[in-house]
Design a protein around this motif. Structure first.
Motif, PDB file in Angstrom:
ATOM      1  N   ALA A  18       0.589  -1.317   0.395  1.00  0.00           N
ATOM      2  CA  ALA A  18       0.540   0.132   0.262  1.00  0.00           C
ATOM      3  C   ALA A  18       0.964   1.035  -0.017  1.00  0.00           C
ATOM      4  CB  ALA A  18      -0.866   0.019   1.365  1.00  0.00           C
ATOM      5  N   GLN A  19       1.763   1.314   0.774  1.00  0.00           N
ATOM      6  CA  GLN A  19       2.623   2.351   1.315  1.00  0.00           C
ATOM      7  C   GLN A  19       3.164   2.666  -0.805  1.00  0.00           C
ATOM      8  OE1 GLN A  19       5.264   1.364   4.213  1.00  0.00           O
ATOM      9  NE2 GLN A  19       4.032   2.382   5.802  1.00  0.00           N
ATOM     10  N   TRP A  20       4.304   1.588  -1.194  1.00  0.00           N
ATOM     11  CA  TRP A  20       4.422   1.359  -2.441  1.00  0.00           C
ATOM     12  C   TRP A  20       3.527   2.171  -3.295  1.00  0.00           C
ATOM     13  CZ3 TRP A  20       5.370   0.320  -7.471  1.00  0.00           C
ATOM     14  CH2 TRP A  20       6.267  -0.315  -7.854  1.00  0.00           C
ATOM     15  N   GLN A  21       2.586   1.291  -3.379  1.00  0.00           N
ATOM     16  CA  GLN A  21       1.848   2.088  -4.460  1.00  0.00           C
ATOM     17  C   GLN A  21       1.221   3.377  -3.637  1.00  0.00           C
ATOM     18  OE1 GLN A  21      -1.870  -0.795  -4.154  1.00  0.00           O
ATOM     19  NE2 GLN A  21      -0.558  -2.224  -5.953  1.00  0.00           N
ATOM     20  N   ALA A  22       1.120   4.052  -3.020  1.00  0.00           N
ATOM     21  CA  ALA A  22       0.399   5.396  -3.020  1.00  0.00           C
ATOM     22  C   ALA A  22       2.092   6.021  -3.433  1.00  0.00           C
ATOM     23  CB  ALA A  22       0.869   5.249  -0.883  1.00  0.00           C
ATOM     24  N   LEU A  23       3.007   5.901  -2.802  1.00  0.00           N
ATOM     25  CA  LEU A  23       4.132   6.672  -4.087  1.00  0.00           C
ATOM     26  C   LEU A  23       4.329   6.666  -5.763  1.00  0.00           C
ATOM     27  CD1 LEU A  23       6.774   5.617  -1.589  1.00  0.00           C
ATOM     28  CD2 LEU A  23       6.071   7.854  -2.079  1.00  0.00           C
ATOM     29  N   GLN A  24       3.558   5.622  -5.605  1.00  0.00           N
ATOM     30  CA  GLN A  24       3.478   5.675  -7.225  1.00  0.00           C
ATOM     31  C   GLN A  24       2.540   6.816  -7.499  1.00  0.00           C
ATOM     32  OE1 GLN A  24       3.126   1.855  -9.937  1.00  0.00           O
ATOM     33  NE2 GLN A  24       4.959   2.507  -9.476  1.00  0.00           N
ATOM     34  N   GLU A  25       1.313   6.536  -6.736  1.00  0.00           N
ATOM     35  CA  GLU A  25       0.068   7.611  -7.498  1.00  0.00           C
ATOM     36  C   GLU A  25       0.236   8.521  -7.238  1.00  0.00           C
ATOM     37  OE1 GLU A  25      -3.094   5.686  -4.974  1.00  0.00           O
ATOM     38  OE2 GLU A  25      -3.247   3.533  -5.980  1.00  0.00           O
ATOM     39  N   LEU A  26       1.686   9.386  -6.562  1.00  0.00           N
ATOM     40  CA  LEU A  26       1.145  10.849  -6.079  1.00  0.00           C
ATOM     41  C   LEU A  26       2.606  11.550  -7.461  1.00  0.00           C
ATOM     42  CD1 LEU A  26       4.366  10.785  -3.305  1.00  0.00           C
ATOM     43  CD2 LEU A  26       1.725  11.308  -3.073  1.00  0.00           C
ATOM     44  N   TRP A  27       2.047  10.920  -8.799  1.00  0.00           N
ATOM     45  CA  TRP A  27       2.364  11.213 -10.311  1.00  0.00           C
ATOM     46  C   TRP A  27       1.797  10.483 -11.214  1.00  0.00           C
ATOM     47  CZ3 TRP A  27       6.186  12.458 -13.382  1.00  0.00           C
ATOM     48  CH2 TRP A  27       7.111  11.623 -13.220  1.00  0.00           C
ATOM     49  N   GLU A  28       1.741  10.799 -12.380  1.00  0.00           N
ATOM     50  CA  GLU A  28       1.588   9.822 -13.572  1.00  0.00           C
ATOM     51  C   GLU A  28       2.689   8.766 -14.040  1.00  0.00           C
ATOM     52  OE1 GLU A  28       1.449  13.925 -15.678  1.00  0.00           O
ATOM     53  OE2 GLU A  28       1.305  12.869 -13.637  1.00  0.00           O
ATOM     54  N   GLY A  29       4.315   9.626 -13.397  1.00  0.00           N
ATOM     55  CA  GLY A  29       5.084   9.410 -14.217  1.00  0.00           C
ATOM     56  C   GLY A  29       5.797   9.104 -15.436  1.00  0.00           C
ATOM     57  N   ASN A  30       6.543   9.456 -16.149  1.00  0.00           N
ATOM     58  CA  ASN A  30       7.350  10.410 -17.515  1.00  0.00           C
ATOM     59  C   ASN A  30       7.813   8.891 -18.055  1.00  0.00           C
ATOM     60  OD1 ASN A  30       9.162   9.768 -15.428  1.00  0.00           O
ATOM     61  ND2 ASN A  30      10.175  11.425 -15.739  1.00  0.00           N
ATOM     62  N   PHE A  31       7.678   8.801 -19.766  1.00  0.00           N
ATOM     63  CA  PHE A  31       8.102   8.488 -20.584  1.00  0.00           C
ATOM     64  C   PHE A  31       9.618   8.819 -21.333  1.00  0.00           C
ATOM     65  CE2 PHE A  31       3.329   7.828 -19.347  1.00  0.00           C
ATOM     66  CZ  PHE A  31       3.201   7.227 -19.131  1.00  0.00           C
ATOM     67  N   TYR A  32       9.879   7.735 -21.799  1.00  0.00           N
ATOM     68  CA  TYR A  32      11.454   7.714 -22.809  1.00  0.00           C
ATOM     69  C   TYR A  32      10.726   7.585 -24.321  1.00  0.00           C
ATOM     70  CZ  TYR A  32      14.290   4.993 -20.099  1.00  0.00           C
ATOM     71  OH  TYR A  32      15.493   4.736 -19.109  1.00  0.00           O
ATOM     72  N   LYS A  33      11.267   9.810 -24.717  1.00  0.00           N
ATOM     73  CA  LYS A  33      10.336  10.509 -25.056  1.00  0.00           C
ATOM     74  C   LYS A  33      11.694   9.342 -27.188  1.00  0.00           C
ATOM     75  CE  LYS A  33       8.030  14.056 -23.349  1.00  0.00           C
ATOM     76  NZ  LYS A  33       7.809  15.299 -23.385  1.00  0.00           N
ATOM     77  N   GLU A  34      12.864   9.326 -26.150  1.00  0.00           N
ATOM     78  CA  GLU A  34      14.312   9.400 -27.521  1.00  0.00           C
ATOM     79  C   GLU A  34      13.942   7.686 -27.351  1.00  0.00           C
ATOM     80  OE1 GLU A  34      16.142  12.348 -26.988  1.00  0.00           O
ATOM     81  OE2 GLU A  34      15.698  13.543 -28.690  1.00  0.00           O
ATOM     82  N   HIS A  35      15.203   7.239 -28.365  1.00  0.00           N
ATOM     83  CA  HIS A  35      15.825   6.447 -28.337  1.00  0.00           C
ATOM     84  C   HIS A  35      15.396   4.959 -28.136  1.00  0.00           C
ATOM     85  CE1 HIS A  35      19.068   8.505 -28.245  1.00  0.00           C
ATOM     86  NE2 HIS A  35      18.531   9.062 -27.257  1.00  0.00           N
ATOM     87  N   ARG A  36      13.658   5.218 -28.334  1.00  0.00           N
ATOM     88  CA  ARG A  36      12.498   4.077 -27.899  1.00  0.00           C
ATOM     89  C   ARG A  36      12.726   2.217 -28.766  1.00  0.00           C
ATOM     90  NH1 ARG A  36       8.710   5.650 -24.403  1.00  0.00           N
ATOM     91  NH2 ARG A  36       7.449   3.808 -25.550  1.00  0.00           N
TER      92      ARG A  36
END
Length: 298
Positions: free
Chosen positions: A280-298
């Motif tokens: 629950a604690q780990w998932q709560a940290l994940q839910e603080l924001w939507e995250g980011n993604f690689y835009k290059e070198h995919r």
């Protein structure tokens, strides 16, 4: 200290390892810090032939003299200093790798490297040639295993599909969650270890003032850091929580923490030895924001 196995190599690695890049050859405290790290259970020390033009490898080799059998050494290859010392060139050729390893072994005062990493990589590299070099070094007993230090998904995929790498070192933190989308699952599914660097996001997750980071504005970072501070589990500091977010991801083998001072070592050990985050604690940290993604070198 908890330990994880790099499955393809059998190496038993401490959940938190020691990034030596910040150590300076002229510091009188290096031996003390490294000794206390070993006493604290850290057994993987990471360096590179690029750092301080080889002096970082040399100081690590000197500090580990008489204790080599107690630890694992990871170093990197692929960058070649220019003759005038003004910079370096990218050189992932078979010839360079087979030559550079002997210089690293000499500086490290050892007859083998436990984990030899290609220090970067592009999709235009002679990948098969580099792999041949690493396999040759393994056959000669100069290295026990090899891998890649990269944040580029397209490069990582090539080595996963074409080589016997045992580990990938990549940047990963609560503020840099790109590997969650592109590479961590791939590596885990192929039983390849993940060495995560940058767990505290250049200090932003600990005590550094907010600034632009990756593709985020200062305002976005400020908002995430405020929410992070408010979401700390009871009894855990920001440094401990940032580190646990990384190491409590089951796909992560070890967090490579850059250490220069005794205080930084103590912080790293505190994070390693505090209780893990529950689901629950780990998932709560994940839910603080939507995250980011690689835009290059995919």
């Amino acid at each position: 200290m908890q330990y994880n196995i790099l499955k393809k190599s059998g190496l038993k690695v401490s959940q938190v390892s020691f990034g030596c890049m910040s150590l300076k050859a002229d510091s009188v405290d290096n031996d003390v810090i490294i000794s206390k790290a070993i006493e604290g259970g850290i057994n993987l020390f990471d360096t590179a032939d690029l750092y301080e033009k080889g002096a970082n490898e040399a100081l690590l080799g000197a500090a580990l003299k008489g204790r080599r059998n107690d630890v694992l050494i990871s170093t990197k290859v692929g960058n070649r200093w220019k003759p005038d010392g003004s910079g370096w060139d990218w050189c992932p050729t078979k010839k360079h790798i087979l030559t550079a390893v002997d210089d690293s072994l000499r500086r490290l005062q050892t007859d083998h490297i436990d984990l030899y990493l290609l220090h970067g990589g592009t999709i235009e590299d002679p990948v098969d040639e580099a792999i041949e070099a690493f396999e040759r070094l393994a056959d000669l007993g100069k290295i026990r295993s090899y891998g890649l230090s990269s944040i580029r998904p397209n490069v990582i995929r090539e080595y996963v599909s074409r080589s016997n790498i045992s580990a990938v070192m990549t940047q990963y933190s609560l503020l840099d969650r790109r590997p969650e989308e592109a590479t961590i699952k791939l590596l885990s599914n192929n039983e390849i270890g993940v060495l995560a660097r940058g767990a505290v996001a250049s200090g932003l997750l600990v005590d550094k003032p907010a600034k632009e980071y990756l593709d985020m504005t200062k305002e976005q970072v400020t908002s995430i850091l405020k929410d992070f501070s408010n979401a700390l589990p009871e009894g855990k500091s920001q440094a401990e929580t940032a580190l646990r977010y990384v190491v409590d991801n089951q796909a992560i083998t070890s967090a490579v923490v850059g250490i220069r001072t005794l205080q930084q070592l103590q912080d790293a050990l505190a994070g390693a030895n505090t209780t893990p985050l529950n689901t629950a604690q780990w998932q709560a940290l994940q839910e603080l924001w939507e995250g980011n993604f690689y835009k290059e070198h995919r």
